[in-house]
Design a protein around this motif. Structure first.
Motif, PDB file in Angstrom:
ATOM      1  N   LEU A 413       0.810  -1.214   0.000  1.00 39.58           N
ATOM      2  CA  LEU A 413       0.000   0.000   0.000  1.00 39.58           C
ATOM      3  C   LEU A 413       0.846   1.269   0.000  1.00 39.58           C
ATOM      4  O   LEU A 413       0.564   2.228  -0.721  1.00 39.58           O
ATOM      5  N   SER A 414       1.882   1.294   0.823  1.00 42.10           N
ATOM      6  CA  SER A 414       2.741   2.485   0.904  1.00 42.10           C
ATOM      7  C   SER A 414       3.408   2.764  -0.432  1.00 42.10           C
ATOM      8  O   SER A 414       3.481   3.917  -0.879  1.00 42.10           O
ATOM      9  N   ASP A 415       3.895   1.707  -1.093  1.00 45.77           N
ATOM     10  CA  ASP A 415       4.532   1.880  -2.400  1.00 45.77           C
ATOM     11  C   ASP A 415       3.531   2.370  -3.444  1.00 45.77           C
ATOM     12  O   ASP A 415       3.878   3.132  -4.344  1.00 45.77           O
ATOM     13  N   SER A 416       2.277   1.937  -3.324  1.00 47.35           N
ATOM     14  CA  SER A 416       1.261   2.311  -4.311  1.00 47.35           C
ATOM     15  C   SER A 416       1.025   3.816  -4.332  1.00 47.35           C
ATOM     16  O   SER A 416       0.878   4.427  -5.397  1.00 47.35           O
ATOM     17  N   PHE A 417       0.970   4.436  -3.150  1.00 46.84           N
ATOM     18  CA  PHE A 417       0.622   5.852  -3.059  1.00 46.84           C
ATOM     19  C   PHE A 417       1.821   6.764  -2.833  1.00 46.84           C
ATOM     20  O   PHE A 417       1.647   7.979  -2.739  1.00 46.84           O
ATOM     21  N   PHE A 441      -1.700   8.040   6.614  1.00 51.38           N
ATOM     22  CA  PHE A 441      -1.182   6.684   6.419  1.00 51.38           C
ATOM     23  C   PHE A 441       0.264   6.726   5.927  1.00 51.38           C
ATOM     24  O   PHE A 441       1.132   5.999   6.433  1.00 51.38           O
ATOM     25  N   LEU A 442       0.545   7.591   4.938  1.00 52.60           N
ATOM     26  CA  LEU A 442       1.908   7.697   4.406  1.00 52.60           C
ATOM     27  C   LEU A 442       2.866   8.303   5.419  1.00 52.60           C
ATOM     28  O   LEU A 442       4.086   8.120   5.324  1.00 52.60           O
ATOM     29  N   SER A 443       2.304   9.018   6.409  1.00 50.96           N
ATOM     30  CA  SER A 443       3.142   9.607   7.453  1.00 50.96           C
ATOM     31  C   SER A 443       3.420   8.617   8.583  1.00 50.96           C
ATOM     32  O   SER A 443       4.126   8.962   9.535  1.00 50.96           O
ATOM     33  N   GLY A 444       2.842   7.394   8.476  1.00 50.69           N
ATOM     34  CA  GLY A 444       3.187   6.359   9.447  1.00 50.69           C
ATOM     35  C   GLY A 444       2.051   5.800  10.265  1.00 50.69           C
ATOM     36  O   GLY A 444       2.266   4.918  11.104  1.00 50.69           O
ATOM     37  N   ASP A 445       0.816   6.283  10.050  1.00 47.29           N
ATOM     38  CA  ASP A 445      -0.321   5.789  10.821  1.00 47.29           C
ATOM     39  C   ASP A 445      -0.864   4.515  10.161  1.00 47.29           C
ATOM     40  O   ASP A 445      -1.733   4.557   9.298  1.00 47.29           O
ATOM     41  N   LYS A 446      -0.372   3.357  10.589  1.00 44.25           N
ATOM     42  CA  LYS A 446      -0.753   2.083   9.974  1.00 44.25           C
ATOM     43  C   LYS A 446      -2.148   1.616  10.381  1.00 44.25           C
ATOM     44  O   LYS A 446      -2.662   0.641   9.817  1.00 44.25           O
ATOM     45  N   GLU A 449      -4.793   1.430   7.535  1.00 48.16           N
ATOM     46  CA  GLU A 449      -4.489   0.572   6.383  1.00 48.16           C
ATOM     47  C   GLU A 449      -5.747   0.053   5.702  1.00 48.16           C
ATOM     48  O   GLU A 449      -5.829   0.026   4.462  1.00 48.16           O
ATOM     49  N   SER A 450      -6.740  -0.340   6.469  1.00 49.50           N
ATOM     50  CA  SER A 450      -7.957  -0.887   5.869  1.00 49.50           C
ATOM     51  C   SER A 450      -8.697   0.180   5.049  1.00 49.50           C
ATOM     52  O   SER A 450      -9.223  -0.106   3.965  1.00 49.50           O
ATOM     53  N   GLN A 451      -8.735   1.408   5.556  1.00 53.07           N
ATOM     54  CA  GLN A 451      -9.397   2.490   4.816  1.00 53.07           C
ATOM     55  C   GLN A 451      -8.653   2.808   3.525  1.00 53.07           C
ATOM     56  O   GLN A 451      -9.269   3.041   2.484  1.00 53.07           O
TER      57      GLN A 451
END
Length: 531
Positions: A413-417, A441-446, A449-451
């Motif tokens: 997911l991180s690589d995707s966005f 999420f990209l700032s580290g809030d895992k 992930e589902s959202q």
């Protein structure tokens, strides 16, 4: 080169007025300033057995700590060619010189103002003026400090993508730098501008300039950056003219032209730096300027600059403006505004330093503050891992198909966005709440992930259902901004050019004057020509 549009010009004038700090309004300092205020800044040195002849608890000239305002006299900063004090070091130096008992609470600096003060003893200027309200003569001096010491690109790949536009079209380009200010690792109390992304706003790219146009998505991009802990920290532009014989860009000797100095001053005035140690609440700006140019060998290189606080004030108060000489700023005499005499130091024919009066120009070198620049040591730690998505406002903006294709490349997911230009595209399509979720999420809030997974699946599904784009040649309305706009001018430019030529002014001189005055009007162009 870039010139602000008329709307930008009006907005900059509104924001250039200095606002006095009031007790009811608490101005917020940048986070880096709060950190450095709590930092001691003194550089400890170990005992040197060769020189130190004292015991383990003693100190001497060779092992005494170095004051943060004395680093220019010591290695490694002296040998590295550091010639400007960091601003916080300069503040500490000025506080040490103040007679106040509480030196830490003193306010030893202020942004100069060259406007006529309000006075009740007579009619306002131009009907009257006195020694109480008249601004003093201006002595132009080089600035001994700088608000930012180094500009660091997290990855040079983003710079190469930016320059690629010129390589493909031979037209100029400008972009805004997004990132944050952090403490410098190797300069005590120094500040580093860490560039994480380059955003290219709507613009009309020509062979010799790039003119900004209104950006309907500016607030969305700024909000996206804020959600990821970034802000607009500077701008970058190209000044590359291709030599038809060598097929290399022509070398450039000037650091900054007068028009670039004035533009930098206006942009810095739009992004003032809050300072608790300043009498009027702000002091200068951390907003940086990055120039992409060629050296004498035709090799493309990058330079970083700011202009001095004095230059910001002179441009803000309508004292200095562009000149026909690229390396000179012109003192702008006016009947509406009182302009004090301007002096600067120069060498006479006997190589002796003398004070000269600006008649009516001042060398731009007094106002330019060069900054260090470079790339991060470890590009793998960059905030954005990818630079694959089509760059915005180049006539090839990504659609649902390209978004779907980009997201489908990576299972992680991180690589995707993790592509700034993809997020810019999504910021114009998704809701602010969804953009906030992606940013966190990209700032580290895992926990989100589902959202994020749901957002990805929906975008991929929409792309699969969308019709495929036409493969035929794009029409002129979809062509890149550079191609569509580089062959002609807008009606306003043509009208102004015609008016000047009707007055007997040659086409080349008319174009130069309009270019230098940002196409404001005939009066401004004539003022430039006959100043």
């Amino acid at each position: 080169m870039l010139y602000l549009s008329s709307k930008e010009e009006l907005n900059s004038k509104e924001k250039e007025e200095p606002k006095e700090q009031s007790n009811s309004v608490q101005l917020e300092e940048d986070e880096v300033d709060k950190i450095l205020e709590k930092t001691d800044g003194w550089v400890e040195r170990k005992k040197e057995d060769r020189y130190c002849k004292h015991g383990p608890n003693g100190k001497c000239l060779f092992c005494m700590p170095i004051a943060p305002w004395s680093i220019l006299e010591h290695d490694p900063w002296k040998s590295d060619g550091v010639k400007f004090l960091p601003f916080h070091s300069y503040i500490r130096k000025m506080q040490q010189a103040t007679p106040n008992a509480n030196k830490q609470e003193s306010k030893p600096v202020f942004m100069p103002s060259y406007k006529v003060k309000e006075c009740s003893k007579h009619a306002p200027w131009p009907e009257g003026i006195c020694s109480l309200c008249q601004p003093s003569a201006i002595r132009v001096d080089s600035q001994p400090y700088r608000h930012v010491d180094h500009v660091e690109f997290q990855s040079m790949e983003m710079v190469n993508h930016f320059i690629q536009f010129w390589r493909e079209t031979a037209n100029q380009r400008v972009g805004f730098l997004y990132g944050k200010f952090i403490p410098h690792d190797n300069i005590p109390l120094g500040i580093k501008a860490q560039v994480m992304a380059i955003y290219e706003p709507p613009q009309r790219s020509l062979k010799e300039e790039s003119v900004l146009e209104e950006d309907p998505n500016e607030e969305k991009i700024d909000q996206l950056a804020k959600s990821m802990g970034m802000e607009k920290i500077g701008f970058i532009w190209t000044d590359l003219i291709l030599d038809s014989k060598t097929k290399k860009p022509l070398g450039r000797d000037l650091l900054l032209t007068s028009s670039e100095v004035v533009r930098a001053a206006k942009m810095q005035n739009k992004h003032p730096s809050v300072c608790k140690q300043s009498m009027n609440g702000t002091m200068g700006s951390k907003f940086v300027s990055v120039l992409v140019k060629a050296n004498k060998e035709g090799t493309i290189e990058v330079e970083a600059f700011q202009v001095s606080d004095q230059c910001m004030s002179m441009v803000r108060d309508s004292i200095a403006t562009v000149s026909k000489s690229a390396n000179m700023l012109r003192v702008k005499k006016s009947k509406k505004n009182f302009v004090p005499d301007v002096f600067y130091s120069d060498l006479n024919e006997y190589k002796i330093s003398v004070i000269k009066k600006a008649a009516p120009t001042v060398p731009t070198e007094f106002f330019i503050v060069p900054l260090g620049h470079g790339a991060a040591k470890d590009p793998s730690k960059a905030t954005f891992k990818r630079n694959e998505f089509p760059l915005e406002n180049r006539g090839k903006d990504g659609n649902k198909n390209t978004v779907s294709s980009q997201l489908s490349k990576y299972s992680n997911l991180s690589d995707s966005f993790s592509d700034f230009h993809l997020l810019v595209n999504l910021a114009t399509k998704l809701s602010p709440e969804e953009i906030q979720v992606l940013a966190q999420f990209l700032s580290g809030d895992k926990q989100l992930e589902s959202q994020v997974q749901q957002i990805k699946e929906r975008l991929v599904k929409e792309g699969a259902a969308a019709p495929k784009p036409q493969t035929s040649q794009p029409s002129s309305t979809n062509a890149p901004t550079s191609s569509a706009s580089s062959t002609g001018s807008n009606p306003q430019e043509k009208e102004l050019l015609k008016k000047l030529m009707d007055l007997g002014i040659g086409e080349a001189a008319a174009r130069e004057s309009l270019f230098a005055t940002n196409y404001v009007g005939v009066d401004a162009a004539l003022d430039f020509l006959y100043s």
